[in-house]
Design a protein around this motif. Structure first.
Motif: not given
Length: 358
Positions: A226-246
């Motif tokens: 849950a912590w990892a998913v929460g961070y991946a969906t809220t932490r942004t780099q280059f204008g988009r969440p890091i979770g968008a990266n495969q």
């Protein structure tokens, strides 16, 4: 057949989660234990499935309570003698030169358990027990001793003992899961389980304890995921969440599948402890223990990687759950030990050694 939790079980789980989410639940230990008693977490009417749901939430919260040692380790022995586990309790079985695990204590080639801790004719116990979980918090101490006819389980009042804390090795991995060394120098004891019944009780203790810790491991894994998913969906780099990266999303997706598999196996094991005692339950418990331990460590490691550099700092609470995950991974043997045990049991079952009537 309905494989889902009942509404009552879901309410039970959610109530425990709500209580443990309150920071006061980790405050005063005497008050917290009174709360645990009042909430019914020690009631004899609870099945292992209900206990596993509690254990899962306790792992999610990384609770320091000695509940698991009271219910899992000491509870079956106390109840076998007609006593209810109401006070913090634990089991002392390991010795430096004797059995280090419950599995070793149960080995048939160890007459008297291979222990140097003995009981005299007047009921006093002498010996030294190591790596006793929650030794400093226990009021009731169940001790495995070598009697004239084999291994006996006896009750010692731990309030007068002064356990020495164990800070090294696996026992020192998680400060909220402390262990201690207990010196027993002619300490008075009360018989709980005689030698002719201790084997079955010790097997039940190990079965229930591993089932509860498998569920606890699922709770640890769920929290880290849950912590990892929460961070991946809220932490942004280059204008988009890091979770968008495969490279971030795919490991989390794989981890979700691993955690849910471990949860299913943990629930199956908890049900088997009550419904299918014996070799079938032992195999279910071993499989759940392996899956839970691997899911917990994998979840914490993946979460730490997801957080990047901050995941390796002391300020990041993830490392506390990682310590619990590694403690779980070493209790009563390693994952490799459990895999070997499971493989041997499956081979024995295939050859018909645990078939009815054999």
């Amino acid at each position: 057949m309905d494989f889902a939790l009942t509404g009552e079980q879901e309410t039970w789980r959610d109530t425990a989660a709500k209580y443990l989410a309150d920071e006061r639940a980790a405050g005063d230990s005497d008050r917290t234990w009174a709360d645990v008693t009042g909430l019914g977490w020690l009631d004899s009417e609870l099945g292992t499935v209900e206990l596993a749901l509690l254990a899962e939430q306790l792992g999610h919260a990384r609770s320091p309570l000695p509940w698991w040692s009271t219910i899992g380790l000491a509870g079956p022995a106390l109840r076998a003698a007609g006593r209810e586990p109401r006070r913090p309790a634990t089991l002392a079985w390991a010795e430096e030169a004797g059995p280090g695990t419950l599995a070793a204590l149960l080995a048939p080639h160890r007459p008297g358990g291979g222990m140097s801790c003995t009981v005299a004719a007047d009921g006093t116990v002498r010996g030294r027990k190591v790596a006793v979980p929650h030794a400093a918090e226990a009021v009731d101490l169940v001790v495995a001793v070598a009697g004239p006819d084999g291994v006996e389980l006896r009750l010692v009042d731990a309030s007068a003992l002064r356990p020495a804390p164990t800070d090294a090795g696996p026992a020192g991995l998680d400060p909220t899961r402390p262990a201690g060394t207990v010196e027993l120098s002619g300490v008075a004891s009360t018989p709980l389980v005689a030698a002719d019944a201790s084997g079955d009780v010790l097997a039940a203790i190990r079965r229930r304890t591993l089932a509860l810790l498998a569920a606890e491991a699922v709770g640890v894994a769920t929290r880290a995921l849950a912590w990892a998913v929460g961070y991946a969906t809220t932490r942004t780099q280059f204008g988009r969440p890091i979770g968008a990266n495969q490279a971030v999303a795919h490991p989390l997706a794989d981890l979700y599948g691993q955690v849910e598999t471990a949860r299913s196996l943990a629930y199956r094991a908890a049900w088997s402890v009550d419904a299918e005692p014996g070799p079938v339950a032992d195999r279910a418990v071993a499989a759940a223990a392996v899956a839970g331990r691997e899911a917990a460590t994998a979840a914490c490691e993946t979460a730490i990687q997801t957080y990047g550099g901050s995941g390796f700092t002391w300020e990041q609470p993830l490392h506390h759950w990682y310590r619990r995950a590694w403690w779980l991974a070493t209790f009563d043997g390693t994952v490799a030990d459990l895999r070997a045990e499971l493989a041997a049991s499956l081979l024995d079952g295939a050859s018909g050694q645990d078939a009815p009537g054999r």
